[in-house]
Scaffold this motif. Structure first.
Motif, PDB file in Angstrom:
ATOM      1  N   SER A 199      11.035  17.734   7.719  1.00 30.31           N
ATOM      2  CA  SER A 199      10.215  17.230   6.301  1.00 30.31           C
ATOM      3  C   SER A 199       9.092  17.826   6.310  1.00 30.31           C
ATOM      4  O   SER A 199       8.223  17.676   7.112  1.00 30.31           O
ATOM      5  CB  SER A 199      10.200  15.693   6.314  1.00 30.31           C
ATOM      6  N   TYR A 235       2.318  17.876   6.082  1.00 32.20           N
ATOM      7  CA  TYR A 235       1.123  17.745   5.253  1.00 32.20           C
ATOM      8  C   TYR A 235       0.480  16.401   5.752  1.00 32.20           C
ATOM      9  O   TYR A 235      -0.821  16.405   5.844  1.00 32.20           O
ATOM     10  CB  TYR A 235       1.665  17.505   3.735  1.00 32.20           C
ATOM     11  N   MET A 287       6.975  17.091   4.484  1.00 32.34           N
ATOM     12  CA  MET A 287       5.819  16.141   3.895  1.00 32.34           C
ATOM     13  C   MET A 287       5.037  15.634   5.274  1.00 32.34           C
ATOM     14  O   MET A 287       4.055  15.229   5.303  1.00 32.34           O
ATOM     15  CB  MET A 287       6.581  14.925   3.164  1.00 32.34           C
ATOM     16  N   TYR A 305       0.907  -1.424  -0.133  1.00 31.64           N
ATOM     17  CA  TYR A 305      -0.011   0.030   0.059  1.00 31.64           C
ATOM     18  C   TYR A 305       0.899   1.181   0.035  1.00 31.64           C
ATOM     19  O   TYR A 305       0.294   2.303   0.607  1.00 31.64           O
ATOM     20  CB  TYR A 305      -0.957   0.091   1.198  1.00 31.64           C
ATOM     21  N   THR A 306       1.851   1.328  -0.667  1.00 35.40           N
ATOM     22  CA  THR A 306       2.893   2.443  -0.855  1.00 35.40           C
ATOM     23  C   THR A 306       2.354   3.341  -1.993  1.00 35.40           C
ATOM     24  O   THR A 306       2.748   4.511  -1.886  1.00 35.40           O
ATOM     25  CB  THR A 306       4.369   1.930  -0.875  1.00 35.40           C
ATOM     26  N   PHE A 307       1.845   2.921  -2.931  1.00 41.89           N
ATOM     27  CA  PHE A 307       1.678   3.572  -4.086  1.00 41.89           C
ATOM     28  C   PHE A 307       2.679   4.110  -4.814  1.00 41.89           C
ATOM     29  O   PHE A 307       2.588   5.295  -5.297  1.00 41.89           O
ATOM     30  CB  PHE A 307       0.377   4.533  -3.726  1.00 41.89           C
ATOM     31  N   ASN A 308       3.967   3.491  -4.764  1.00 42.73           N
ATOM     32  CA  ASN A 308       5.178   4.021  -5.432  1.00 42.73           C
ATOM     33  C   ASN A 308       5.212   5.430  -4.796  1.00 42.73           C
ATOM     34  O   ASN A 308       6.109   6.024  -5.562  1.00 42.73           O
ATOM     35  CB  ASN A 308       5.178   4.166  -7.093  1.00 42.73           C
ATOM     36  N   THR A 309       4.927   5.727  -3.712  1.00 48.05           N
ATOM     37  CA  THR A 309       5.459   6.908  -2.852  1.00 48.05           C
ATOM     38  C   THR A 309       6.504   6.632  -1.787  1.00 48.05           C
ATOM     39  O   THR A 309       6.312   5.919  -1.079  1.00 48.05           O
ATOM     40  CB  THR A 309       4.251   7.456  -2.130  1.00 48.05           C
ATOM     41  N   LEU A 310       7.792   7.253  -2.247  1.00 50.38           N
ATOM     42  CA  LEU A 310       8.783   7.219  -1.539  1.00 50.38           C
ATOM     43  C   LEU A 310       8.759   7.440   0.220  1.00 50.38           C
ATOM     44  O   LEU A 310       9.120   6.431   0.990  1.00 50.38           O
ATOM     45  CB  LEU A 310       9.948   7.948  -1.913  1.00 50.38           C
ATOM     46  N   GLU A 311       7.721   8.295   0.366  1.00 47.90           N
ATOM     47  CA  GLU A 311       7.668   8.548   1.893  1.00 47.90           C
ATOM     48  C   GLU A 311       7.071   7.418   2.525  1.00 47.90           C
ATOM     49  O   GLU A 311       6.950   7.349   3.947  1.00 47.90           O
ATOM     50  CB  GLU A 311       7.055   9.779   2.018  1.00 47.90           C
ATOM     51  N   LEU A 312       6.241   6.601   1.882  1.00 44.10           N
ATOM     52  CA  LEU A 312       5.393   5.531   2.549  1.00 44.10           C
ATOM     53  C   LEU A 312       6.167   4.307   2.745  1.00 44.10           C
ATOM     54  O   LEU A 312       5.551   3.573   3.303  1.00 44.10           O
ATOM     55  CB  LEU A 312       4.007   5.325   1.815  1.00 44.10           C
ATOM     56  N   TYR A 313       7.297   4.179   2.171  1.00 42.11           N
ATOM     57  CA  TYR A 313       8.119   2.964   2.309  1.00 42.11           C
ATOM     58  C   TYR A 313       8.332   2.422   3.554  1.00 42.11           C
ATOM     59  O   TYR A 313       8.416   1.321   3.983  1.00 42.11           O
ATOM     60  CB  TYR A 313       9.188   2.902   1.346  1.00 42.11           C
TER      61      TYR A 313
END
Length: 508
Positions: free
Chosen positions: A411, A416, A413, A195-203
């Motif tokens: 950060s 956000y 992010m 469930y990271t959706f290719n988003t680096l911050e979610l890895y």
């Protein structure tokens, strides 16, 4: 004798100049937070967690600071109950029944002093109970294996209905949301992104401190803007204190009985301080009968719930420290703090981190004396806080939380994410879905998944292992009861509390 030696060592930790300072700061901040209607101890601790991280405090100092905030908020909740007839948090609800009538009779200072003394007695007796009971429970829990721990986590989720006092279906839905958020990131067993959706911050997953501050602090700001953006509340005048020793001895038996009952209620996972204050007030009223004038400004009607809710607050630390199961919403937030420090609450805590746990227990004693000394001579200052307009106060609180979050990783992010989870928390609260289960799902989810995988590995994939021992069967039985009883007793208990308040309010 061994316990006494550990406690003496704990006082050596708690009485260092730095930890004494953090205990005093936490006690003051907690009292201020508790005095503000609606904030409560869970919000106060959640808001200050980023501050503790940004200051780089060692584990013992950080936990002493936050437990002092917790204890202080339990003290402070009675200030708005007595002065404004508005409970600072739910456990302080019963204090309004006799505290506000005393204030209307020109005895506000006496009511505040009696509540502070009763709170001190409740916390003191409960801390003694914590010292006696926690090591025994921790040794018993050493017999737990992966299957028993999985059942214990299920018990934690099943008893959340009692912690939140909400609809059990919504509570379980909130826990499921927390478990879903906990799965975001890299699977540590397979290395597969989830469930990271290719988003680096979610890895690396979602930092639960960001979720914690967003859901509690930001959503609370939104509710204050919506409901309390006007002027401060109108309160009764604080008179000069004229408390006699005879007045203290008059309420002393009530405070002692309330302390014992409150501690028992706090130890039960899911019961919490609200139940502690309610049963203490109700049973004391029935015990005294016509000898008392509960609802008309009887000092014992102030002492009973205050001793009960403060004893229950300390009692809730027992299952949190020994089993890793929070006994209240605030202990769930403290659990987040410990896990973030790579310290796992549970039976091994008393062996692996003896300095930490006994230092915190000793700090409860120290903080309790600090709070008593603060809350009688300085109560006028805390009362003045209630006249501050929330439109000025809440943005300052949110700013402190935001600075703390940004200082963790620098950060934007993270800010956000904090705002996004704040909006999400606001929506959940609007539809009456509690936030504590979401946080608890995030915290316990990874450990619950690990326990499940270990148990299935041991049993070669057989699910029978989860109910193969008497201990696990007992935990499942308690979990089922914990799931069913709040459904039956919760509405009845809340109905009686509201009915009691309305009835006593009509007398006033």
């Amino acid at each position: 004798m061994e316990t006494l030696n550990f406690l003496m060592h704990g006082f050596g930790v708690a009485l260092t100049p730095s930890n004494l300072m953090f205990a005093a700061i936490g006690s003051i901040l907690g009292t201020l937070i508790g005095a503000l209607p609606g904030l409560g101890p869970a919000n106060g601790v959640a808001i200050l967690i980023p501050l503790a991280f940004s200051l780089g405090l060692p584990a013992d100092s950080a936990l002493i600071l936050l437990t002092s905030v917790y204890a202080g908020a339990m003290y402070g909740g009675r200030i708005s109950s007595i002065m404004l007839n508005i409970p600072g948090d739910e456990p302080a609800l019963m204090t309004t029944l006799d505290g506000y009538p005393m204030a209307r009779q020109g005895k506000a200072a006496e009511a505040l002093a009696i509540s502070a003394i009763a709170s001190f007695i409740g916390s003191f007796i409960a801390t003694i109970g914590l010292i006696l009971l926690a090591p025994i429970l921790a040794k018993f829990a050493l017999h737990f294996g992966p299957a028993e721990y999985f059942a214990l986590f299920a018990l934690a989720f099943a008893t959340l209905g009692g912690v939140t006092g909400k609809n059990p279906v919504k509570t379980l839905l909130a826990a499921a949301l927390g478990l879903m958020i906990a799965t975001v990131g890299i699977d540590h067993n397979t290395g597969t992104p989830r469930y990271t959706f290719n988003t680096l911050e979610l890895y690396e997953g979602v930092d639960f401190i960001i979720v914690l501050v967003g859901m509690f602090a930001i959503s609370e700001l939104m509710f204050f803007i919506e409901a309390h953006a006007g002027a401060g509340h109108q309160m009764v005048v604080l008179n000069k204190l004229r408390l006699k020793m005879s007045d203290i001895f008059h309420v002393l038996p009530t405070a002692i009985r309330g302390s014992v009952l409150g501690f028992v209620a706090g130890v039960l996972p899911g019961a919490g301080a609200s139940l502690g204050s309610f049963i203490c007030y109700t049973l004391e009223k029935r015990l005294l009968g016509n000898k008392a004038h509960f609802g008309e400004g009887d000092p014992r009607g102030v002492a009973a719930p205050e001793a009960g809710n403060n004893a229950a607050a300390n009692g809730a630390l027992v299952p949190m420290l020994t089993l890793g199961v929070p006994g209240s919403g605030t202990t769930a937030v403290l659990l987040a703090m410990l896990i973030s420090l790579n310290i796992t609450p549970g039976p091994m805590l008393f062996q692996q981190h003896a300095d930490l746990v006994w230092g915190v227990i000793a700090a409860l004693f120290v903080g309790n004396f600090i709070l008593l000394l603060l809350n009688i001579p300085m109560v006028g200052i805390f009362v003045k806080l209630l006249s501050i307009r929330p439109m000025y106060l809440m943005p300052i609180v949110t700013l402190v939380a935001s600075i703390g979050i940004y200082s963790l990783s620098h950060s934007a992010m993270d800010l956000y994410f904090m705002v996004a989870f704040g909006i999400f928390g606001y929506v959940l609260r609007k539809i009456e879905i509690p936030l504590v289960p979401v946080i608890l799902g995030m915290l316990l989810g990874p450990e619950m998944e690990t326990s499940m995988r270990h148990a299935l590995t041991i049993s070669d994939g057989s699910w029978n292992i989860f109910y193969s021992s008497g201990l696990s069967i007992g935990l499942w039985a308690i979990a089922i009861l914990g799931l069913i009883l709040p459904t039956v007793l919760g509405p009845l208990l809340r109905g009686k509390m509201n009915k009691a308040r309305q009835h006593e309010g009509q007398k006033v």
